[in-house]
Structures are given as C-alpha cells and as structure tokens.
Design a protein around this motif. Structure first.
Motif, PDB file in Angstrom:
ATOM      1  N   GLY A 127     -28.334   0.942 -12.778  1.00  0.00           N
ATOM      2  CA  GLY A 127     -28.928   0.629 -14.064  1.00  0.00           C
ATOM      3  C   GLY A 127     -28.324  -0.626 -14.637  1.00  0.00           C
ATOM      4  N   ASN A 128     -28.790  -1.015 -15.804  1.00  0.00           N
ATOM      5  CA  ASN A 128     -28.332  -2.276 -16.383  1.00  0.00           C
ATOM      6  C   ASN A 128     -28.202  -2.147 -17.897  1.00  0.00           C
ATOM      7  OD1 ASN A 128     -27.546  -4.949 -16.063  1.00  0.00           O
ATOM      8  ND2 ASN A 128     -29.598  -5.739 -16.411  1.00  0.00           N
ATOM      9  N   ASP A 129     -27.595  -1.020 -18.330  1.00  0.00           N
ATOM     10  CA  ASP A 129     -27.569  -0.705 -19.758  1.00  0.00           C
ATOM     11  C   ASP A 129     -26.273  -1.071 -20.469  1.00  0.00           C
ATOM     12  OD1 ASP A 129     -30.115   0.465 -19.576  1.00  0.00           O
ATOM     13  OD2 ASP A 129     -29.247   2.370 -18.927  1.00  0.00           O
ATOM     14  N   ASP A 130     -25.155  -1.129 -19.742  1.00  0.00           N
ATOM     15  CA  ASP A 130     -23.858  -1.237 -20.417  1.00  0.00           C
ATOM     16  C   ASP A 130     -23.042  -2.459 -20.024  1.00  0.00           C
ATOM     17  OD1 ASP A 130     -23.220  -0.555 -17.840  1.00  0.00           O
ATOM     18  OD2 ASP A 130     -22.282   1.368 -18.323  1.00  0.00           O
ATOM     19  N   GLY A 131     -23.608  -3.366 -19.250  1.00  0.00           N
ATOM     20  CA  GLY A 131     -22.905  -4.595 -18.905  1.00  0.00           C
ATOM     21  C   GLY A 131     -22.085  -4.540 -17.643  1.00  0.00           C
ATOM     22  N   VAL A 132     -21.860  -3.354 -17.073  1.00  0.00           N
ATOM     23  CA  VAL A 132     -21.038  -3.262 -15.866  1.00  0.00           C
ATOM     24  C   VAL A 132     -21.749  -3.922 -14.682  1.00  0.00           C
ATOM     25  CG1 VAL A 132     -19.922  -1.704 -14.230  1.00  0.00           C
ATOM     26  CG2 VAL A 132     -19.842  -1.211 -16.670  1.00  0.00           C
ATOM     27  N   ALA A 147     -37.433   0.202 -17.036  1.00  0.00           N
ATOM     28  CA  ALA A 147     -36.684  -1.035 -16.778  1.00  0.00           C
ATOM     29  C   ALA A 147     -35.667  -0.828 -15.665  1.00  0.00           C
ATOM     30  CB  ALA A 147     -35.988  -1.491 -18.057  1.00  0.00           C
ATOM     31  N   ASN A 148     -34.879   0.246 -15.760  1.00  0.00           N
ATOM     32  CA  ASN A 148     -33.874   0.504 -14.726  1.00  0.00           C
ATOM     33  C   ASN A 148     -34.514   0.830 -13.391  1.00  0.00           C
ATOM     34  OD1 ASN A 148     -31.656   0.005 -16.326  1.00  0.00           O
ATOM     35  ND2 ASN A 148     -31.344   2.140 -16.892  1.00  0.00           N
ATOM     36  N   THR A 149     -35.646   1.538 -13.437  1.00  0.00           N
ATOM     37  CA  THR A 149     -36.346   1.867 -12.187  1.00  0.00           C
ATOM     38  C   THR A 149     -36.839   0.594 -11.507  1.00  0.00           C
ATOM     39  OG1 THR A 149     -37.029   4.040 -13.015  1.00  0.00           O
ATOM     40  CG2 THR A 149     -38.311   3.104 -11.201  1.00  0.00           C
ATOM     41  N   GLY A 150     -37.445  -0.290 -12.278  1.00  0.00           N
ATOM     42  CA  GLY A 150     -37.900  -1.561 -11.702  1.00  0.00           C
ATOM     43  C   GLY A 150     -36.747  -2.393 -11.179  1.00  0.00           C
ATOM     44  N   TRP A 155     -32.307  11.192 -10.657  1.00  0.00           N
ATOM     45  CA  TRP A 155     -31.002  11.363 -10.036  1.00  0.00           C
ATOM     46  C   TRP A 155     -30.018  11.799 -11.107  1.00  0.00           C
ATOM     47  CZ3 TRP A 155     -29.279  12.580  -5.663  1.00  0.00           C
ATOM     48  CH2 TRP A 155     -27.949  12.384  -5.302  1.00  0.00           C
ATOM     49  N   ASP A 156     -29.229  12.796 -10.809  1.00  0.00           N
ATOM     50  CA  ASP A 156     -28.413  13.483 -11.799  1.00  0.00           C
ATOM     51  C   ASP A 156     -27.552  12.526 -12.624  1.00  0.00           C
ATOM     52  OD1 ASP A 156     -27.264  15.579 -13.202  1.00  0.00           O
ATOM     53  OD2 ASP A 156     -25.675  15.879 -11.728  1.00  0.00           O
ATOM     54  N   GLY A 157     -27.810  12.507 -13.936  1.00  0.00           N
ATOM     55  CA  GLY A 157     -27.015  11.695 -14.839  1.00  0.00           C
ATOM     56  C   GLY A 157     -27.527  10.290 -15.040  1.00  0.00           C
ATOM     57  N   TYR A 158     -28.647   9.932 -14.425  1.00  0.00           N
ATOM     58  CA  TYR A 158     -29.141   8.565 -14.485  1.00  0.00           C
ATOM     59  C   TYR A 158     -30.589   8.515 -14.924  1.00  0.00           C
ATOM     60  CZ  TYR A 158     -24.787   7.534 -12.218  1.00  0.00           C
ATOM     61  OH  TYR A 158     -23.459   7.430 -11.956  1.00  0.00           O
ATOM     62  N   THR A 159     -31.079   7.327 -15.131  1.00  0.00           N
ATOM     63  CA  THR A 159     -32.429   7.133 -15.671  1.00  0.00           C
ATOM     64  C   THR A 159     -33.407   6.654 -14.609  1.00  0.00           C
ATOM     65  OG1 THR A 159     -31.888   4.869 -16.341  1.00  0.00           O
ATOM     66  CG2 THR A 159     -31.514   6.627 -17.956  1.00  0.00           C
ATOM     67  N   VAL A 160     -33.056   6.819 -13.340  1.00  0.00           N
ATOM     68  CA  VAL A 160     -33.935   6.417 -12.242  1.00  0.00           C
ATOM     69  C   VAL A 160     -34.297   7.642 -11.400  1.00  0.00           C
ATOM     70  CG1 VAL A 160     -32.963   4.091 -12.169  1.00  0.00           C
ATOM     71  CG2 VAL A 160     -32.012   5.866 -10.691  1.00  0.00           C
ATOM     72  N   PRO A 161     -35.491   7.652 -10.796  1.00  0.00           N
ATOM     73  CA  PRO A 161     -35.898   8.794  -9.986  1.00  0.00           C
ATOM     74  C   PRO A 161     -35.036   8.960  -8.739  1.00  0.00           C
ATOM     75  CG  PRO A 161     -37.809   7.480 -10.639  1.00  0.00           C
ATOM     76  CD  PRO A 161     -36.589   6.690 -10.995  1.00  0.00           C
TER      77      PRO A 161
END
Length: 448
Positions: free
Chosen positions: A235-240, A17-20, A102-108
């Motif tokens: 990403g789009n996981d925490d509302g920020v 989801a975050n990658t897309g 990428w360090d600390g994230y969920t995307v390549p």
C-alpha cells in the motif's frame, strides 16, 4: 513484509488506489525476470545466449503453475510448526472471494497472491546465472519445479508468513534479502559444488558477448525493482513505501559508484560491466533494509555492499568454484550485507520502531538478523545441493563436454541467437534480393 495484525473493529475496506498500485508493482516485478534474462544473456558467450534467456523465461511458466496449484498455500497458508503453511482455500486459488482482503490490508487476496507470485518466479531464475554454459535445459526445468517446492515456498513462509519462525522471531526482511537473494545465492553455491566447473574455467576467455544487452537488462532490473521494493509494503498510505522507493534509488547509486571506484583502483578502468553489476549489488542490499533505514543510512548500505560484492566476485578464482555470472558474489554477499546491516542502520522511524546498534538499539536486532541469514543460507545450500545431486545421478544435470564446447544453444534449443547468413547481412542481402526496376545498379555486378 509488514505484519498483518488488525483489530476486527478497525478492519480495512478495499482501497482502489492501493489495489491499482499493487497491480502496477506486480507488473514491474514480472518485468524483472525477462530483464534478468537480458542481463545474464549478454554476460555469456554467443553460443550460450538463448539457453541463458530460456533458463529465466521457463521459470515464468513452471513457477506460475505451481504457485496456483499449491505454492501460495505452502507459503502463506495456516502455519504448522513455524516451518510450512497450508490452507485448503488457497489450493488452486479456488476458495478465495473476489473482493476478499488480505488480512490487515486494503488489497484483495488475489492481488497479494499475484504480487508474491512474481517473487517466486524471479528467485529460481537468479540461480541460473551461476550455471551458465553447462546444464541440460530439461534437467534445469525439473530442478526449478523441485527447488520452488522444497526450498522457496517453505522459506517464503519462514520469512513472511504469519507463524513462520523468522517472522515470529522478528527478523526484518522488507522485500527479500533472505527469502530471495540469500536463498538464491546459497542455492547457486550448492548446485555448482555438485555439477562442477565449465570446460576451460580459468584457462579460456569467457567474456560477455554483448555489454549493451547487459546494460539494458540492468536498467530494466533497476526500473522493475521499484515495484519489487516499494510494493512490498502492500500500500501507499503512510509514507513507508515512499521511503523504500527513495532508498532503493539512493543505495543503488552508491553501490554502483563504490564498485566503479574499486574497479578503477584495482584494475585501472571504469567498466560498463562493473557499473551494471554494482547497480544490481545495491539493489540486492537495500531490498531487506530500505524500509528501516534512512536515506543517509541507505547511502552507507549501498556503498558497503558495492565494495564487498566487487571484492567477492574474485573469490571464485581463489577458491575454485565456478560461479559463471557471479550470483554468489552479488546476490549471496549483497543479500547478507543488506540483511546484517539492518542491525546497525535501523532507525526506528520507518517500517517499525526497531532500532539498530548505531541508533541506540543494542545488539538485539543484529542477532536476529544473523539468525535469519544463517538459517536460510544453511537450508538452501544443503537442500539445493541434495536436489542437484539426485538429478545428476538420475537424469544427469550436465550436457556432454563436446556440446558445451561447441555451444549449448544449437543442441538444447535448435536455434542460435544471431543469424548473419540471412536477411540483414549487409551486401550479401543486397546481392540476393531483387532490385527495383528503376534501381541504377540493376543489371550491374554487385559485390557480395
């Protein structure tokens, strides 16, 4: 950009989801460069339209190649002295695994690299608006390559790269107030101080030739800016990211209204150019601040930036520097406003717990923001002026005066933006084209 610090035990997995989401945001940011070309292209006179479009489009070619070869490594590689990065695995983007994160994230890493590439492409294109009508295209292309290497890649590392001095100091720049807008605005000032004014500056009318084109460009910039800003949370996981998306809209609307109100009071009219410029001013100002401010704070940031930028565009006539399309008045002033106002409006409830002066945080963050603004502004101004000076003394930056007067499009590109002599020329084309056999006016005289 948020810091990438994660414990090994909590290492994230790739998120489709975050990658897309990030790939879509990257495409939106790419759209901003041709949008900028339309925005600037409509603001110049007819004879410079194509040149203005090309000064933006060429950045898509040059910076993309440099980013793959060494730019990503310089900006986001292993830090050296807080000033520059370098990682051999990033050279040519050849040592990166297909699903390496990428360090600390969920995307390549590839996704982060292409997203940041679009920022690197847009930033030198922003400078071009200050130089309209008078710069050789070949010299501009070489300047873009040199400036990206000497200025943008290092500054991106300062602001967003782990180990960069501004990053480690705690300077907040969510999506580019310093690295993009102050950087480009200061560069524009440095270059125009070297190459001088347009022929006829403050004497001849230099009105926009196509305000509809300006409005189209501004609308596309506004649209693309949601990817520019919201995507910078990676990403789009925490509302920020959602907060940043909302604040982008809110601040832009407030800035547009503030600019129009100033225009009405000062000049007696609400202009389309003012609406477009005010919107861009709001987008610029909220870029660094939207992840740390509330929607109400974003209203204030947008309104303040719209007012300040509307006032600042007239400074070129007072001080005599020829900023053709108000890059300094909008991007430099707007970037400074948004970056500094973080020190007042940061709530502590967005991208970090840092609070500004109005929320009980004291002056600490304000001083950090001022240090970041001052460092980037000074370096970009001096380095850009030096690059322009060297190019001007070697290959020459400016076209000859007669070319500038007659129009740079025909000389530099062998084309004109609008051709009224061929098809589509009204009655002329009807007279020239053969009529159908059953046309009632066949064999009758057609007015040309």
């Amino acid at each position: 950009m948020p810091p990438g610090i994660t414990l090994a035990a909590d290492a994230p997995a790739l998120s489709a989801a975050n990658t897309g989401f990030m790939l879509i945001c990257s495409a939106l940011v790419m759209l901003m460069t041709p949008a900028l070309a339309f925005f600037y292209g409509g603001m110049v006179r007819v004879k410079s339209t194509l040149n203005m479009l090309m000064m933006s489009f060429i950045s898509l070619g040059i910076v993309t190649v440099l980013w793959v070869l060494y730019g990503f490594s310089m900006a986001f590689g292993t830090d050296t002295g807080g000033l520059i990065g370098w990682s051999s695995d990033y050279v040519g983007l050849s040592g990166i695994g297909l699903t390496e994160l990428w360090d600390g994230y969920t995307v390549p890493v590839y996704v982060f690299a292409v997203f940041q590439l679009m920022f690197a492409v847009l930033t030198p294109a922003l400078i071009s608006g200050a130089l309209a009508d008078r710069v050789k295209f070949g010299a501009w292309a070489l300047f873009v390559a040199l400036w990206a290497t000497v200025v943008y890649f290092p500054v991106a590392h300062w602001v967003w790269g782990t180990g960069g001095w501004a990053f480690e100091m705690g300077v907040i720049d969510f999506a580019g107030g310093t690295a993009v807008h102050i950087n480009a605005g200061a560069a524009a000032l440095g270059v125009i101080l070297v190459i001088g004014k347009r022929v006829g500056f403050k004497k001849d009318p230099m009105r926009p030739h196509s305000l509809p084109l300006v409005m189209l460009g501004a609308g596309l910039l506004w649209f693309g800016w949601f990817g520019f800003n919201a995507g910078s949370w990676l990403g789009n996981d925490d509302g920020v990211g959602a907060l940043m998306f909302l604040n982008t809209q809110v601040a832009t609307a407030a800035a547009m209204l503030a600019w129009l109100l100033y225009e009405k009071i000062r000049h007696g009219a609400f202009t389309t150019l003012g609406a477009a410029s005010g919107a861009v001013a709001g987008l610029v100002a909220i870029t660094p601040a939207g992840g740390s401010s509330s929607p109400l704070g974003s209203l204030a940031i947008g309104a303040i930036a719209g007012l300040l930028c509307a006032m600042a565009v007239g400074l070129k006539y007072r001080f005599g520097y020829d900023d053709s399309l108000d890059v300094i008045g909008v991007h430099l002033v707007g970037g400074i406003a948004g970056s500094v106002l973080i020190g007042f409006f940061a709530t502590g409830g967005g991208q970090s717990e840092v609070k500004g002066l109005l929320y009980g945080g004291g002056l600490d963050q304000l001083w950090k923001q001022l240090a970041g603004v001052g460092g980037v502004l000074a370096y970009s101004l001096v380095a850009s002026a030096v690059l322009a000076f060297l190019l001007d003394r070697t290959i020459g930056m400016r076209v000859p005066e007669d070319v500038e007067v007659s129009g740079i499009d025909q000389t530099e590109h062998a084309e004109t933006a609008y051709d009224f002599s061929g098809a589509g020329g009204g009655t002329v084309s009807r007279a020239a084209a053969p009529l159908p056999v059953n046309d009632p006016v066949r064999n009758k005289k057609v007015d040309a």
